[in-house]
Scaffold this motif. Structure first.
Motif, PDB file in Angstrom:
ATOM      1  N   HIS A 153       0.835  -1.200   0.000  1.00  0.00           N
ATOM      2  CA  HIS A 153       0.000   0.000   0.000  1.00  0.00           C
ATOM      3  C   HIS A 153       0.875   1.258   0.000  1.00  0.00           C
ATOM      4  O   HIS A 153       0.462   2.315   0.488  1.00  0.00           O
ATOM      5  CB  HIS A 153      -0.920   0.019   1.218  1.00  0.00           C
ATOM      6  CG  HIS A 153      -2.064  -0.941   1.134  1.00  0.00           C
ATOM      7  ND1 HIS A 153      -3.391  -0.543   1.071  1.00  0.00           N
ATOM      8  CD2 HIS A 153      -2.087  -2.302   1.095  1.00  0.00           C
ATOM      9  CE1 HIS A 153      -4.173  -1.605   0.997  1.00  0.00           C
ATOM     10  NE2 HIS A 153      -3.404  -2.683   1.017  1.00  0.00           N
ATOM     11  N   ILE A 191     -13.170  13.315   1.388  1.00  0.00           N
ATOM     12  CA  ILE A 191     -12.863  12.343   0.337  1.00  0.00           C
ATOM     13  C   ILE A 191     -12.472  10.978   0.909  1.00  0.00           C
ATOM     14  O   ILE A 191     -11.991  10.119   0.189  1.00  0.00           O
ATOM     15  CB  ILE A 191     -11.740  12.856  -0.586  1.00  0.00           C
ATOM     16  CG1 ILE A 191     -10.431  13.053   0.209  1.00  0.00           C
ATOM     17  CG2 ILE A 191     -12.161  14.149  -1.279  1.00  0.00           C
ATOM     18  CD1 ILE A 191      -9.218  13.302  -0.676  1.00  0.00           C
ATOM     19  N   SER A 192     -12.684  10.781   2.184  1.00  0.00           N
ATOM     20  CA  SER A 192     -12.238   9.567   2.862  1.00  0.00           C
ATOM     21  C   SER A 192     -12.811   8.292   2.252  1.00  0.00           C
ATOM     22  O   SER A 192     -13.996   8.220   1.915  1.00  0.00           O
ATOM     23  CB  SER A 192     -12.633   9.618   4.338  1.00  0.00           C
ATOM     24  OG  SER A 192     -12.292   8.406   4.989  1.00  0.00           O
ATOM     25  N   GLN A 193     -11.928   7.304   2.116  1.00  0.00           N
ATOM     26  CA  GLN A 193     -12.338   5.950   1.727  1.00  0.00           C
ATOM     27  C   GLN A 193     -12.384   5.034   2.951  1.00  0.00           C
ATOM     28  O   GLN A 193     -12.588   3.834   2.829  1.00  0.00           O
ATOM     29  CB  GLN A 193     -11.351   5.385   0.690  1.00  0.00           C
ATOM     30  CG  GLN A 193     -11.271   6.191  -0.593  1.00  0.00           C
ATOM     31  CD  GLN A 193     -12.601   6.234  -1.325  1.00  0.00           C
ATOM     32  OE1 GLN A 193     -13.205   5.183  -1.579  1.00  0.00           O
ATOM     33  NE2 GLN A 193     -13.070   7.434  -1.654  1.00  0.00           N
ATOM     34  N   ARG A 194     -12.157   5.620   4.144  1.00  0.00           N
ATOM     35  CA  ARG A 194     -12.118   4.820   5.371  1.00  0.00           C
ATOM     36  C   ARG A 194     -13.057   5.419   6.422  1.00  0.00           C
ATOM     37  O   ARG A 194     -12.696   5.561   7.589  1.00  0.00           O
ATOM     38  CB  ARG A 194     -10.681   4.743   5.897  1.00  0.00           C
ATOM     39  CG  ARG A 194      -9.723   4.017   4.977  1.00  0.00           C
ATOM     40  CD  ARG A 194      -8.401   3.672   5.651  1.00  0.00           C
ATOM     41  NE  ARG A 194      -7.593   4.842   5.942  1.00  0.00           N
ATOM     42  CZ  ARG A 194      -6.750   5.422   5.078  1.00  0.00           C
ATOM     43  NH1 ARG A 194      -6.635   4.929   3.847  1.00  0.00           N
ATOM     44  NH2 ARG A 194      -6.027   6.475   5.415  1.00  0.00           N
ATOM     45  N   THR A 195     -14.252   5.771   5.992  1.00  0.00           N
ATOM     46  CA  THR A 195     -15.215   6.374   6.910  1.00  0.00           C
ATOM     47  C   THR A 195     -15.728   5.388   7.950  1.00  0.00           C
ATOM     48  O   THR A 195     -16.373   5.776   8.922  1.00  0.00           O
ATOM     49  CB  THR A 195     -16.420   6.946   6.128  1.00  0.00           C
ATOM     50  OG1 THR A 195     -16.987   5.888   5.335  1.00  0.00           O
ATOM     51  CG2 THR A 195     -15.986   8.084   5.218  1.00  0.00           C
ATOM     52  N   ASP A 196     -15.439   4.091   7.744  1.00  0.00           N
ATOM     53  CA  ASP A 196     -15.901   3.079   8.697  1.00  0.00           C
ATOM     54  C   ASP A 196     -15.006   2.977   9.924  1.00  0.00           C
ATOM     55  O   ASP A 196     -15.320   2.239  10.857  1.00  0.00           O
ATOM     56  CB  ASP A 196     -16.001   1.709   8.009  1.00  0.00           C
ATOM     57  CG  ASP A 196     -14.707   1.285   7.324  1.00  0.00           C
ATOM     58  OD1 ASP A 196     -13.799   2.137   7.160  1.00  0.00           O
ATOM     59  OD2 ASP A 196     -14.602   0.104   6.944  1.00  0.00           O
ATOM     60  N   TYR A 256      -6.679  -6.373   5.503  1.00  0.00           N
ATOM     61  CA  TYR A 256      -5.316  -5.848   5.511  1.00  0.00           C
ATOM     62  C   TYR A 256      -4.320  -6.880   6.045  1.00  0.00           C
ATOM     63  O   TYR A 256      -3.191  -6.982   5.576  1.00  0.00           O
ATOM     64  CB  TYR A 256      -5.239  -4.578   6.359  1.00  0.00           C
ATOM     65  CG  TYR A 256      -5.815  -3.343   5.708  1.00  0.00           C
ATOM     66  CD1 TYR A 256      -5.887  -3.211   4.328  1.00  0.00           C
ATOM     67  CD2 TYR A 256      -6.283  -2.286   6.494  1.00  0.00           C
ATOM     68  CE1 TYR A 256      -6.415  -2.062   3.745  1.00  0.00           C
ATOM     69  CE2 TYR A 256      -6.813  -1.137   5.923  1.00  0.00           C
ATOM     70  CZ  TYR A 256      -6.870  -1.029   4.545  1.00  0.00           C
ATOM     71  OH  TYR A 256      -7.386   0.105   3.976  1.00  0.00           O
ATOM     72  N   ARG A 262     -12.257  -4.879   7.628  1.00  0.00           N
ATOM     73  CA  ARG A 262     -11.127  -4.130   7.059  1.00  0.00           C
ATOM     74  C   ARG A 262      -9.812  -4.635   7.631  1.00  0.00           C
ATOM     75  O   ARG A 262      -8.829  -4.822   6.918  1.00  0.00           O
ATOM     76  CB  ARG A 262     -11.300  -2.628   7.327  1.00  0.00           C
ATOM     77  CG  ARG A 262     -10.202  -1.777   6.706  1.00  0.00           C
ATOM     78  CD  ARG A 262     -10.432  -0.289   6.961  1.00  0.00           C
ATOM     79  NE  ARG A 262     -11.555   0.234   6.200  1.00  0.00           N
ATOM     80  CZ  ARG A 262     -11.468   0.636   4.937  1.00  0.00           C
ATOM     81  NH1 ARG A 262     -10.325   0.539   4.290  1.00  0.00           N
ATOM     82  NH2 ARG A 262     -12.527   1.128   4.327  1.00  0.00           N
ATOM     83  N   ASP A 320      -9.155   8.729   8.550  1.00  0.00           N
ATOM     84  CA  ASP A 320      -9.272   9.781   7.544  1.00  0.00           C
ATOM     85  C   ASP A 320     -10.611  10.470   7.733  1.00  0.00           C
ATOM     86  O   ASP A 320     -11.665   9.901   7.468  1.00  0.00           O
ATOM     87  CB  ASP A 320      -9.167   9.174   6.133  1.00  0.00           C
ATOM     88  CG  ASP A 320      -9.222  10.236   5.030  1.00  0.00           C
ATOM     89  OD1 ASP A 320      -9.493  11.410   5.342  1.00  0.00           O
ATOM     90  OD2 ASP A 320      -9.003   9.877   3.860  1.00  0.00           O
TER      91      ASP A 320
END
Length: 301
Positions: free
Chosen positions: A210, A244-249, A282, A278, A240
């Protein structure tokens, strides 16, 4: 080389951690340096049940743990803590303890450089004597300048290990090396057989793959010095909070179930409550990326 993973980044029951590592195919765990949390017999049973070995542990230098503190009673308590971690590793059948000498996040010295160096050497020599008595090897881990002013490079860690004596060595972390080492490959070569442990996170501190690190090149250097220890996965998923966050969870760390002290430690590492799906993804991706790089080195084109 084998692949292990830390567990300090995610507060959860140890049985869940070990079961995940076993299910995904990890070789081992580098367990959090919190001896009071673990029932040794129970953890050993879990490791055996899931086919996971204890590679070692890492000291968690939260507030009150500091081998170069101006207060000698804090230093004495910190030595006792490191000794307890060494004993835990030994009782779990592990081989190494990665030691960060000072409190993570402490960036202002308390005394002269000479005094702090002397205090640290004295403390570590006492820890080293215990390490030898229980058959565990210490690796001194440099961190980046934003987490400590003390011990930022492999060169510094080698100098400290040399003064401590015995088989005291160095533990390197690719994330920190990307910040502090002008030549990370040269740092690995300089450590040689003093390299005790190797921590794995990309330059973003996210899982390998990543970021920008060439993991095949890293493994080539480790093979070149004859390193036969584990690579220990230590990604820290950053929160984040931007639009524009892709990790709002990822929730606030208060939702992680961590103790107040550990919650602060996690906040200082810019992470939060990472959802199970998630975190599992990872963890699996990390192992897959490293195993692919290992295979590429073993069978070059």
């Amino acid at each position: 080389m084998r692949v292990s993973m830390h567990n300090w980044m995610r507060p959860e029951p140890i049985e869940r951690t070990i079961a995940r590592l076993g299910r995904l195919g990890y070789d081992g765990i580098e367990i959090s340096g919190e001896p009071a949390l673990y029932d040794v017999a129970r953890v050993r049973g879990l490791l055996e049940e899931h086919g996971v070995e204890c590679w070692g542990a890492v000291t968690l230098m939260t507030g009150g743990r500091d081998l170069l503190h101006e207060d000698r009673y804090v230093r004495q308590g910190s030595v006792a803590y490191v000794k307890d971690c060494l004993t835990l590793v030994s009782e779990l059948g592990g081989r190494i303890l990665s030691v960060v000498p000072s409190t993570v996040g402490k960036v202002v010295p308390m005394a002269s450089a000479a005094e702090e160096w002397r205090w640290c050497v004295e403390a570590l020599r006492e820890c080293q004597a215990h390490a030898e008595s229980v058959g565990v090897r210490i690796g001194l881990e440099p961190l980046n300048r934003f987490e400590t002013y003390f011990l930022n490079s492999a060169e510094q860690a080698l100098a400290l290990a040399g003064e401590v004596g015995g088989d005291c060595g160095v533990a390197l972390d690719m994330f920190h090396m990307n910040i502090e080492e002008a030549d990370w490959a040269g740092a690995i070569r300089a450590c040689g057989d003093r390299l005790v442990d190797f921590h794995v996170a990309d330059n973003t501190r996210m899982p390998p793959g990543h970021g920008a690190v060439d993991w095949a090149a890293v493994i080539r250097e480790l093979v070149g010095i004859g390193y036969e220890g584990h690579m220990t996965v230590e990604f820290v998923v950053s929160a984040d909070r931007t639009p524009i966050s892709q990790r709002t969870d990822i929730g606030d760390v208060s939702e992680s179930g961590a103790t107040p002290g550990m919650a602060q430690f996690l906040r200082d590492h810019s992470t939060g409550a990472v959802p199970e799906a998630r975190y599992e993804a990872y963890t699996e991706q990390s192992l897959g990326h490293l195993r692919a790089a290992l295979a590429a080195i073993a069978t070059p084109a």
